[in-house]
Design a protein around this motif. Sequence first.
Motif, PDB file in Angstrom:
ATOM      1  N   LEU A 169      51.965-106.882  23.020  1.00 26.08           N
ATOM      2  CA  LEU A 169      51.601-105.467  23.103  1.00 26.08           C
ATOM      3  C   LEU A 169      52.149-104.823  24.366  1.00 26.08           C
ATOM      4  CD1 LEU A 169      47.915-105.407  21.785  1.00 26.08           C
ATOM      5  CD2 LEU A 169      49.974-104.573  20.647  1.00 26.08           C
ATOM      6  N   VAL A 170      52.103-105.552  25.490  1.00 27.02           N
ATOM      7  CA  VAL A 170      52.622-104.995  26.741  1.00 27.02           C
ATOM      8  C   VAL A 170      54.117-104.709  26.619  1.00 27.02           C
ATOM      9  CG1 VAL A 170      53.038-105.458  29.193  1.00 27.02           C
ATOM     10  CG2 VAL A 170      50.847-106.090  28.161  1.00 27.02           C
ATOM     11  N   VAL A 171      54.864-105.674  26.077  1.00 27.95           N
ATOM     12  CA  VAL A 171      56.305-105.488  25.906  1.00 27.95           C
ATOM     13  C   VAL A 171      56.584-104.376  24.883  1.00 27.95           C
ATOM     14  CG1 VAL A 171      58.445-106.600  25.131  1.00 27.95           C
ATOM     15  CG2 VAL A 171      56.823-107.865  26.546  1.00 27.95           C
ATOM     16  N   TYR A 172      55.799-104.356  23.823  1.00 25.33           N
ATOM     17  CA  TYR A 172      55.966-103.359  22.757  1.00 25.33           C
ATOM     18  C   TYR A 172      55.740-101.943  23.281  1.00 25.33           C
ATOM     19  CZ  TYR A 172      55.418-101.404  18.016  1.00 25.33           C
ATOM     20  OH  TYR A 172      55.564-100.674  16.863  1.00 25.33           O
ATOM     21  N   ILE A 173      54.632-101.741  24.000  1.00 25.11           N
ATOM     22  CA  ILE A 173      54.309-100.413  24.533  1.00 25.11           C
ATOM     23  C   ILE A 173      55.347 -99.974  25.563  1.00 25.11           C
ATOM     24  CG2 ILE A 173      52.635 -99.100  25.898  1.00 25.11           C
ATOM     25  CD1 ILE A 173      50.443-100.793  24.543  1.00 25.11           C
ATOM     26  N   THR A 174      55.744-100.913  26.434  1.00 22.91           N
ATOM     27  CA  THR A 174      56.727-100.585  27.465  1.00 22.91           C
ATOM     28  C   THR A 174      58.035-100.126  26.840  1.00 22.91           C
ATOM     29  OG1 THR A 174      55.730-102.227  28.965  1.00 22.91           O
ATOM     30  CG2 THR A 174      57.954-101.461  29.485  1.00 22.91           C
ATOM     31  N   ASN A 175      58.493-100.830  25.811  1.00 24.79           N
ATOM     32  CA  ASN A 175      59.728-100.447  25.135  1.00 24.79           C
ATOM     33  C   ASN A 175      59.569 -99.161  24.343  1.00 24.79           C
ATOM     34  OD1 ASN A 175      62.119-102.431  25.310  1.00 24.79           O
ATOM     35  ND2 ASN A 175      60.355-103.784  25.161  1.00 24.79           N
ATOM     36  N   ALA A 176      58.385 -98.949  23.770  1.00 26.59           N
ATOM     37  CA  ALA A 176      58.159 -97.731  22.986  1.00 26.59           C
ATOM     38  C   ALA A 176      58.312 -96.490  23.849  1.00 26.59           C
ATOM     39  CB  ALA A 176      56.764 -97.774  22.360  1.00 26.59           C
ATOM     40  N   ILE A 177      57.749 -96.525  25.040  1.00 28.42           N
ATOM     41  CA  ILE A 177      57.876 -95.380  25.952  1.00 28.42           C
ATOM     42  C   ILE A 177      59.319 -95.221  26.401  1.00 28.42           C
ATOM     43  CG2 ILE A 177      57.114 -94.394  28.136  1.00 28.42           C
ATOM     44  CD1 ILE A 177      54.970 -94.505  25.923  1.00 28.42           C
ATOM     45  N   ASN A 178      59.985 -96.336  26.633  1.00 25.07           N
ATOM     46  CA  ASN A 178      61.379 -96.297  27.067  1.00 25.07           C
ATOM     47  C   ASN A 178      62.281 -95.675  26.001  1.00 25.07           C
ATOM     48  OD1 ASN A 178      64.122 -98.412  27.275  1.00 25.07           O
ATOM     49  ND2 ASN A 178      63.569 -97.102  28.982  1.00 25.07           N
ATOM     50  N   LEU A 179      62.026 -96.000  24.733  1.00 24.56           N
ATOM     51  CA  LEU A 179      62.903 -95.551  23.650  1.00 24.56           C
ATOM     52  C   LEU A 179      62.619 -94.126  23.191  1.00 24.56           C
ATOM     53  CD1 LEU A 179      63.012 -98.828  21.512  1.00 24.56           C
ATOM     54  CD2 LEU A 179      64.779 -97.936  23.045  1.00 24.56           C
ATOM     55  N   ILE A 180      61.406 -93.632  23.436  1.00 26.96           N
ATOM     56  CA  ILE A 180      61.074 -92.272  22.998  1.00 26.96           C
ATOM     57  C   ILE A 180      61.576 -91.229  23.989  1.00 26.96           C
ATOM     58  CG2 ILE A 180      58.839 -91.881  24.131  1.00 26.96           C
ATOM     59  CD1 ILE A 180      59.662 -91.205  20.422  1.00 26.96           C
ATOM     60  N   ASP A 181      62.103 -91.685  25.118  1.00 28.31           N
ATOM     61  CA  ASP A 181      62.563 -90.764  26.159  1.00 28.31           C
ATOM     62  C   ASP A 181      63.944 -90.230  25.807  1.00 28.31           C
ATOM     63  OD1 ASP A 181      62.722 -89.351  28.544  1.00 28.31           O
ATOM     64  OD2 ASP A 181      63.520 -91.062  29.669  1.00 28.31           O
ATOM     65  N   GLY A 182      63.983 -89.315  24.818  1.00 27.56           N
ATOM     66  CA  GLY A 182      65.262 -88.789  24.381  1.00 27.56           C
ATOM     67  C   GLY A 182      65.343 -87.284  24.318  1.00 27.56           C
ATOM     68  N   VAL A 183      64.216 -86.611  24.564  1.00 30.69           N
ATOM     69  CA  VAL A 183      64.165 -85.143  24.567  1.00 30.69           C
ATOM     70  C   VAL A 183      63.395 -84.705  25.798  1.00 30.69           C
ATOM     71  CG1 VAL A 183      63.280 -83.110  23.365  1.00 30.69           C
ATOM     72  CG2 VAL A 183      64.293 -84.970  22.052  1.00 30.69           C
ATOM     73  N   ASP A 184      63.825 -83.637  26.416  1.00 29.07           N
ATOM     74  CA  ASP A 184      63.162 -83.145  27.624  1.00 29.07           C
ATOM     75  C   ASP A 184      61.661 -82.991  27.420  1.00 29.07           C
ATOM     76  OD1 ASP A 184      65.627 -83.014  28.810  1.00 29.07           O
ATOM     77  OD2 ASP A 184      65.873 -80.862  28.533  1.00 29.07           O
ATOM     78  N   GLY A 185      60.891 -83.614  28.278  1.00 27.63           N
ATOM     79  CA  GLY A 185      59.444 -83.445  28.278  1.00 27.63           C
ATOM     80  C   GLY A 185      58.694 -84.295  27.279  1.00 27.63           C
ATOM     81  N   PRO A 320      65.350 -78.689  20.743  1.00 27.73           N
ATOM     82  CA  PRO A 320      64.711 -79.774  21.505  1.00 27.73           C
ATOM     83  C   PRO A 320      63.330 -79.414  22.048  1.00 27.73           C
ATOM     84  CG  PRO A 320      67.027 -79.645  22.077  1.00 27.73           C
ATOM     85  CD  PRO A 320      66.749 -78.475  21.182  1.00 27.73           C
ATOM     86  N   PHE A 321      63.165 -78.180  22.547  1.00 28.25           N
ATOM     87  CA  PHE A 321      61.872 -77.791  23.116  1.00 28.25           C
ATOM     88  C   PHE A 321      60.782 -77.837  22.054  1.00 28.25           C
ATOM     89  CE2 PHE A 321      58.645 -74.558  24.016  1.00 28.25           C
ATOM     90  CZ  PHE A 321      58.208 -74.968  25.271  1.00 28.25           C
ATOM     91  N   TRP A 322      61.063 -77.290  20.873  1.00 26.66           N
ATOM     92  CA  TRP A 322      60.060 -77.259  19.814  1.00 26.66           C
ATOM     93  C   TRP A 322      59.874 -78.630  19.178  1.00 26.66           C
ATOM     94  CZ3 TRP A 322      56.795 -73.653  20.166  1.00 26.66           C
ATOM     95  CH2 TRP A 322      57.170 -72.399  20.666  1.00 26.66           C
ATOM     96  N   THR A 323      60.886 -79.470  19.266  1.00 25.50           N
ATOM     97  CA  THR A 323      60.723 -80.867  18.854  1.00 25.50           C
ATOM     98  C   THR A 323      59.678 -81.546  19.721  1.00 25.50           C
ATOM     99  OG1 THR A 323      63.002 -81.051  18.050  1.00 25.50           O
ATOM    100  CG2 THR A 323      61.893 -83.096  18.683  1.00 25.50           C
ATOM    101  N   MET A 324      59.797 -81.344  21.022  1.00 22.70           N
ATOM    102  CA  MET A 324      58.832 -81.900  21.961  1.00 22.70           C
ATOM    103  C   MET A 324      57.432 -81.361  21.705  1.00 22.70           C
ATOM    104  SD  MET A 324      57.208 -80.802  25.091  1.00 22.70           S
ATOM    105  CE  MET A 324      58.340 -79.606  25.798  1.00 22.70           C
ATOM    106  N   ILE A 325      57.306 -80.046  21.546  1.00 23.25           N
ATOM    107  CA  ILE A 325      55.996 -79.427  21.308  1.00 23.25           C
ATOM    108  C   ILE A 325      55.376 -79.950  20.008  1.00 23.25           C
ATOM    109  CG2 ILE A 325      54.820 -77.266  20.805  1.00 23.25           C
ATOM    110  CD1 ILE A 325      55.532 -77.560  23.733  1.00 23.25           C
ATOM    111  N   THR A 326      56.180 -80.053  18.961  1.00 24.47           N
ATOM    112  CA  THR A 326      55.677 -80.533  17.668  1.00 24.47           C
ATOM    113  C   THR A 326      55.095 -81.932  17.775  1.00 24.47           C
ATOM    114  OG1 THR A 326      57.284 -79.190  16.456  1.00 24.47           O
ATOM    115  CG2 THR A 326      56.317 -81.057  15.286  1.00 24.47           C
ATOM    116  N   LEU A 327      55.819 -82.834  18.434  1.00 21.69           N
ATOM    117  CA  LEU A 327      55.351 -84.211  18.540  1.00 21.69           C
ATOM    118  C   LEU A 327      54.130 -84.331  19.445  1.00 21.69           C
ATOM    119  CD1 LEU A 327      58.774 -86.096  18.676  1.00 21.69           C
ATOM    120  CD2 LEU A 327      57.190 -85.893  16.755  1.00 21.69           C
ATOM    121  N   LEU A 328      54.034 -83.494  20.458  1.00 26.27           N
ATOM    122  CA  LEU A 328      52.843 -83.504  21.316  1.00 26.27           C
ATOM    123  C   LEU A 328      51.620 -83.003  20.541  1.00 26.27           C
ATOM    124  CD1 LEU A 328      54.128 -82.214  24.789  1.00 26.27           C
ATOM    125  CD2 LEU A 328      53.948 -84.550  23.951  1.00 26.27           C
ATOM    126  N   VAL A 329      51.811 -81.956  19.737  1.00 21.74           N
ATOM    127  CA  VAL A 329      50.696 -81.419  18.942  1.00 21.74           C
ATOM    128  C   VAL A 329      50.238 -82.442  17.903  1.00 21.74           C
ATOM    129  CG1 VAL A 329      50.040 -79.654  17.255  1.00 21.74           C
ATOM    130  CG2 VAL A 329      51.310 -79.005  19.311  1.00 21.74           C
TER     131      VAL A 329
END
Length: 377
Positions: A169-185, A320-329
């Motif tokens: 889980l630690v490795v999985y979560i760490t990689n998940a955050i690393n890989l989702i970093d593709g759009v500002d914010g 990209p901005f609305w992509t970020m907002i959509t996924l946060l919502v």
Amino acid sequence: MIKAGADVDALKTAYSTAVPFLLSALLGWLFVPRVLLISRKKKLYDIPDARKVHNRPIPRLGGITFFPVLIMSFCLTIGIWMLMHLYGGLLQVNLLIARFILLSVGMMVLYLTGVTDDLIGVSYKAKFMVQIVCAMLFPLSGLWIHDLSGLFWLHEIPAWIGIPLTVFLVVYITNAINLIDGVDGLASGLCSISLFTLGMAAAIKAQYLFSMISFGMLGVLLPFWFYNVFGNAEKGKKIFMGDTGSLTLGYLLSFLLVYMASLDKMGFPRGMLLMGFSTMIIPLMDIPRVMLARVREGRNPFTPDKNHIHHKLMRTGMKPFWTMITLLVVTMFLIVFTVGSVMLDINKTLILLVDIFLGVMLHLTIDYFIKKKESKK
């Protein structure tokens, strides 16, 4: 007496949330612009390519501020707490000190790995091995998932299952955050939501150390998010977190999640593990989908591509901005649903299955709009 005790608890809760948050935010506003300036002068840029969204070189060392600022704000908060003799609520310090030291060691190793990767590059195999070693520090300190609280109809599990599960889980979560970093914010926004949720849960249950860590990291993400989302690239005011930031954030979130899920006997809900997952469900569900798609196409599952959920949303024509907002919502909706369901004592497995179903429906909806857009062309 009851009122006085309640007032003291309210003071401790306010202190453990506000002080580390404000200290980190202040240090972040001081350091992030200076890191941006140094990156520009030394030409330490993230160069655009076919897989990336940006079209001009952007400094990528924003994450270099995260770990130092967290350590400074956390230590200052603890130091002031002790000087004010507010020891109540921190009696568990002696029990947790070894685990917090090992957390710091693991974060430092990943931090340095991220810095190296951002400057000269590190292979995915080397990063994967480093993540496994850092993840093993948790069970080494006695911290591992020992109870699934009814998830998959399982409760207490033996160490030979719990320890490998914790490392995974630690490795999985760490990689998940690393890989989702593709759009500002996006990565910083998702991590902010997760840190706020876990931090508030800790504050409500008087687990002040966890609250301080959560809000300490949340504070430094605020100025970074501002520069990342609203910074003007043409004027050199935009910055990325890089692997330094994403690896540090992923490791810290996995620590908070695993630790708080192991403390259900200290007041946390027995579904804390599931509630924590809901705060990161978008990146956690994205990894297996992307890897399976790569395998089906006969490619290495670890090779990068443009098939992550944020890439798919932009293929529908979304900015990209609305992509970020959509996924946060969407994430906030899933958190509210999951937390509410856990509080109502609904079956944990059913809650997880509904979360997965909603995630699948989200992807099917995105696929529909992608096909609709492509058919018009």
